[in-house]
Design an enzyme around this catalytic site. Structure first.
Site, short mmCIF file in Angstrom:
data_model
loop_
_atom_site.label_atom_id
_atom_site.label_comp_id
_atom_site.label_asym_id
_atom_site.label_seq_id
_atom_site.Cartn_x
_atom_site.Cartn_y
_atom_site.Cartn_z
N THR A 136 67.03 91.23 67.69
CA THR A 136 66.85 92.03 68.68
C THR A 136 67.85 92.08 69.76
O THR A 136 68.58 91.23 69.80
CB THR A 136 65.39 91.87 69.30
OG1 THR A 136 65.33 92.63 70.55
CG2 THR A 136 65.26 90.32 69.77
N ASP A 137 67.96 93.30 70.41
CA ASP A 137 68.95 93.44 71.30
C ASP A 137 68.79 92.69 72.79
O ASP A 137 69.28 92.46 73.45
CB ASP A 137 69.38 94.90 71.88
CG ASP A 137 67.94 95.85 72.34
OD1 ASP A 137 67.08 95.01 72.24
OD2 ASP A 137 68.20 96.91 72.56
N GLU A 138 67.21 92.25 72.81
CA GLU A 138 66.85 91.65 74.03
C GLU A 138 67.48 90.19 74.17
O GLU A 138 67.52 89.51 75.37
CB GLU A 138 65.45 91.46 73.88
CG GLU A 138 64.63 92.47 73.86
CD GLU A 138 63.08 92.54 74.27
OE1 GLU A 138 62.64 91.20 74.77
OE2 GLU A 138 62.48 93.27 73.84
N TYR A 162 60.00 85.32 74.49
CA TYR A 162 60.19 86.09 73.02
C TYR A 162 61.73 86.09 72.73
O TYR A 162 62.26 85.75 71.80
CB TYR A 162 59.76 87.64 73.13
CG TYR A 162 60.10 88.45 72.04
CD1 TYR A 162 59.83 88.17 70.87
CD2 TYR A 162 61.09 89.31 72.33
CE1 TYR A 162 60.62 88.83 69.62
CE2 TYR A 162 61.65 90.35 71.37
CZ TYR A 162 61.31 89.97 70.12
OH TYR A 162 61.76 90.91 68.88
N LYS A 166 63.98 84.41 69.89
CA LYS A 166 64.72 85.17 68.85
C LYS A 166 66.19 84.70 69.07
O LYS A 166 66.83 84.64 68.10
CB LYS A 166 64.75 86.73 69.29
CG LYS A 166 63.43 87.21 68.81
CD LYS A 166 62.89 87.26 67.26
CE LYS A 166 63.86 88.18 66.52
NZ LYS A 166 63.13 87.97 65.07
P1 NAD Z 1 55.40 93.09 63.95
O1 NAD Z 1 54.80 92.35 65.05
O2 NAD Z 1 54.77 94.56 64.02
O3 NAD Z 1 55.35 92.42 62.60
C1 NAD Z 1 55.57 90.90 62.46
C2 NAD Z 1 54.98 90.60 61.21
O4 NAD Z 1 55.10 89.18 60.95
C3 NAD Z 1 53.54 90.70 61.06
O5 NAD Z 1 53.08 91.35 59.72
C4 NAD Z 1 52.97 89.25 61.07
O6 NAD Z 1 51.55 89.27 60.25
C5 NAD Z 1 54.03 88.51 60.45
N1 NAD Z 1 54.03 87.16 60.65
C6 NAD Z 1 53.93 86.84 62.12
N2 NAD Z 1 54.07 85.43 61.97
C7 NAD Z 1 54.16 85.09 60.68
C8 NAD Z 1 54.36 83.69 60.05
N3 NAD Z 1 54.15 82.58 60.98
N4 NAD Z 1 54.39 83.63 58.88
C9 NAD Z 1 54.51 84.87 58.17
N5 NAD Z 1 54.31 86.10 58.68
C10 NAD Z 1 54.12 86.18 60.15
O7 NAD Z 1 56.78 93.01 64.55
P2 NAD Z 1 57.89 94.15 64.01
O8 NAD Z 1 57.90 95.13 65.21
O9 NAD Z 1 57.82 94.75 63.03
O10 NAD Z 1 59.17 93.30 64.27
C11 NAD Z 1 59.94 92.67 62.86
C12 NAD Z 1 61.03 92.12 63.50
O11 NAD Z 1 62.09 92.98 63.86
C13 NAD Z 1 60.87 90.70 64.47
O12 NAD Z 1 61.80 89.94 63.97
C14 NAD Z 1 61.36 91.44 65.51
O13 NAD Z 1 61.95 90.47 66.24
C15 NAD Z 1 62.56 92.50 65.27
N6 NAD Z 1 62.77 93.40 66.06
C16 NAD Z 1 61.70 94.28 66.20
C17 NAD Z 1 62.10 95.49 67.27
C18 NAD Z 1 61.00 96.34 67.62
O14 NAD Z 1 61.33 97.50 68.38
N7 NAD Z 1 59.95 96.38 67.22
C19 NAD Z 1 63.45 95.57 67.48
C20 NAD Z 1 64.41 94.87 67.06
C21 NAD Z 1 64.17 93.89 66.28
O1 DAU Z 2 64.50 95.99 72.30
C1 DAU Z 2 64.05 95.52 70.97
C2 DAU Z 2 62.58 94.86 71.53
O2 DAU Z 2 61.91 96.21 71.82
C3 DAU Z 2 62.09 94.23 70.20
O3 DAU Z 2 62.85 93.11 69.95
C4 DAU Z 2 60.68 93.79 70.50
O4 DAU Z 2 59.93 93.06 69.51
C5 DAU Z 2 59.72 94.87 71.00
O5 DAU Z 2 58.27 94.74 71.20
C6 DAU Z 2 60.57 95.99 72.04
O6 DAU Z 2 60.44 95.21 73.31
P1 DAU Z 2 60.11 95.73 74.60
O7 DAU Z 2 59.43 95.03 75.51
O8 DAU Z 2 61.22 96.68 75.16
O9 DAU Z 2 58.86 96.91 74.16
P2 DAU Z 2 57.43 97.34 74.64
O10 DAU Z 2 57.00 98.49 73.91
O11 DAU Z 2 56.44 96.17 74.91
O12 DAU Z 2 57.82 97.91 75.98
C7 DAU Z 2 58.86 99.25 76.36
C8 DAU Z 2 58.97 99.33 77.42
O13 DAU Z 2 57.71 99.80 78.30
C9 DAU Z 2 59.23 98.19 78.64
O14 DAU Z 2 60.21 98.26 79.59
C10 DAU Z 2 57.80 97.72 79.11
C11 DAU Z 2 57.15 99.09 79.39
N1 DAU Z 2 55.77 99.08 78.98
C12 DAU Z 2 55.19 98.56 77.92
C13 DAU Z 2 53.82 98.63 77.87
C14 DAU Z 2 53.19 98.07 76.72
C15 DAU Z 2 55.02 99.89 80.27
O15 DAU Z 2 55.48 100.30 81.07
N2 DAU Z 2 53.45 99.63 80.00
C16 DAU Z 2 52.98 99.13 78.92
O16 DAU Z 2 51.57 99.19 78.85
#
Ligand code: NAD
Ligand code: DAU
Length: 358
Positions: A136-138, A162, A166
């Site tokens: 992630t970019d975080e 988190y 990562k």
């Molecule tokens: P998600 O939470 O939707 O899915 C995570 C999946 O991993 C689920 O299916 C869960 O059951 C599985 N999992 C969790 N713990 C596990 C374990 N111990 N063993 C096996 N499986 C397990 O997550 P996502 O949003 O699809 O993110 C996927 C990946 O991409 C993550 O590594 C996250 O850090 C990264 N990522 C997410 C975003 C985003 O915006 N969602 C952006 C950049 C990177």
């Molecule tokens: O940048 C990549 C990341 O993006 C991934 O690594 C993470 O897995 C993914 O969850 C996401 O993280 P964020 O914290 O940026 O996403 P989230 O959707 O939780 O929140 C997006 C923005 O919106 C953040 O600034 C917090 C705000 N927010 C979020 C929720 C859930 C609100 O204002 N209200 C809310 O109820």
């Protein structure tokens, strides 16, 4: 036939990636999906592919060394695409332990199992084996409201449990690359949106709440900025990095689509009004009056913005889906999959929602 081991394939990005890969390669590849099915994992996401001969699901925890080693022992794995993680920042603030367990220790189990299966006696690796760590970019921390961007060379500076977990897993992957010449890449992507996203994340949460006339919680001032990327574009980038990237390299993936959270909420409300047909009861519920400013997230990162220059120059990837189109596709998907939404928001989700938003 190339065999992929996908971890976390029942989650949001993992399931979209599996669909993308089967659409692209159909029967030319085999996919084994290993997932523990936590609250975020949902086999409904994979209904369309579950009966394919070249698809196998294994329910296992990536921290379970024996289970993971067994998969490598029984299959000649060519590619690992490692998505499995605890992914929600708010949950990490309340309960960091599981984030270290899965994201750090689980990644170590995956690295060791792949290294042991792929390393030859002389310390080199079998040909054409590749591990891609999805990150992630975080991990880069937070930017100010100026025109700076995250590059691959930006120092790691995570703030939430988190992002710290990562960043730790990224460092472990890097250490395997540096120490063993382990054939891996790391990708650091910005915020994804699209079908199958669990409604704890901003975009599906706002869609779900607005359609029910529930309050739309905005953390702090709503001016925090995220760089949104349609999930299919991310899936495509992962495949392109794995096939055409330089091994050992890190690639940033981003949408060049920075928006303040409050702007995202207004776009969703306007798009819902535009897409809901006349006479639909929900049209009356969707309203700007639902916007509710709530207590800010602890340690809330101000702004994320990726410069995807390296991946564009070296590999030719760029974000293809405009936000105005991606958000319509996303809303359309949630309209057409009401049952999916109902299923994932029953039970545990209700408890999470009460605890989180009181
Ligand atoms: P998600 O939470 O939707 O899915 C995570 C999946 O991993 C689920 O299916 C869960 O059951 C599985 N999992 C969790 N713990 C596990 C374990 N111990 N063993 C096996 N499986 C397990 O997550 P996502 O949003 O699809 O993110 C996927 C990946 O991409 C993550 O590594 C996250 O850090 C990264 N990522 C997410 C975003 C985003 O915006 N969602 C952006 C950049 C990177
Ligand atoms: O940048 C990549 C990341 O993006 C991934 O690594 C993470 O897995 C993914 O969850 C996401 O993280 P964020 O914290 O940026 O996403 P989230 O959707 O939780 O929140 C997006 C923005 O919106 C953040 O600034 C917090 C705000 N927010 C979020 C929720 C859930 C609100 O204002 N209200 C809310 O109820």
């Amino acid at each position: 036939m190339r065999t992929y081991l996908v971890t976390g394939g029942a989650g949001f990005i993992g399931s979209n990636y599996i669909h993308y890969m089967f659409k692209k390669y159909n029967n030319e590849i085999r996919i084994i999906n290993v997932d523990a099915l936590t609250y975020a994992g949902n086999l409904e996401n994979l209904k369309e592919v579950e009966n394919k001969e070249n698809y196998t699901f294994v329910k296992a925890d990536i921290c379970d060394k024996e289970a993971i080693e067994k998969i490598f022992a029984e299959n000649e794995i060519d590619r690992v695409v490692h998505f499995a993680a605890e992914s929600h920042v708010d949950r990490s603030i309340k309960n960091p332990e599981v984030f270290v367990q899965t994201n750090v220790l689980g990644t170590l189990v995956m690295l060791n199992a792949a290294k042991n299966a792929w390393m030859l006696e002389d310390g080199s690796f079998k040909e054409d084996k590749k591990f891609l760590h999805v990150s992630t970019d975080e991990v880069y921390g937070s930017l100010e409201e100026d025109d700076t961007f995250f590059y691959e060379t930006t120092p790691i500076d995570p703030h939430s449990p988190y992002s710290a977990s990562k960043a730790s897993s990224d460092m472990l992957v890097k250490s395997y690359i540096d120490t063993y010449k382990f054939p891996a890449n790391i990708t650091n992507c910005s915020n994804n949106y699209g079908p199958y996203q669990f409604p704890e994340k901003l975009i599906p949460l706002i869609i779900n709440n607005a359609l029910q006339g529930k309050k739309l919680p905005v953390y702090g001032t709503g001016t925090n900025v995220r760089d949104w990327l349609y999930v299919d574009d991310h899936a495509k980038a992962i495949d392109m990095v794995q096939e055409n990237g330089r091994l050992g390299e890190r690639y940033n993936i981003g949408g060049h689509n920075e928006k303040q959270n409050i702007e995202i909420i207004h776009i969703i409300l306007d798009t819902l009004q535009e897409m809901l047909p006349e006479g639909d009861e929900r049209k009356k519920l969707v309203s700007k009056d639902l916007i509710t400013y709530v207590e800010d997230r602890k340690g809330h990162d101000k702004r994320y913005a990726i410069a995807p220059d390296k991946i564009k120059e070296e590999i030719g990837w760029y974000p293809e889906t405009m936000f105005k189109d991606g958000i319509k596709l996303t809303i359309k998907w949630y309209f057409e999959n009401e049952d999916w939404l109902k299923n994932v928001t029953s039970g545990d989700y209700q408890k999470y929602y009460q605890d989180m938003y009181q």
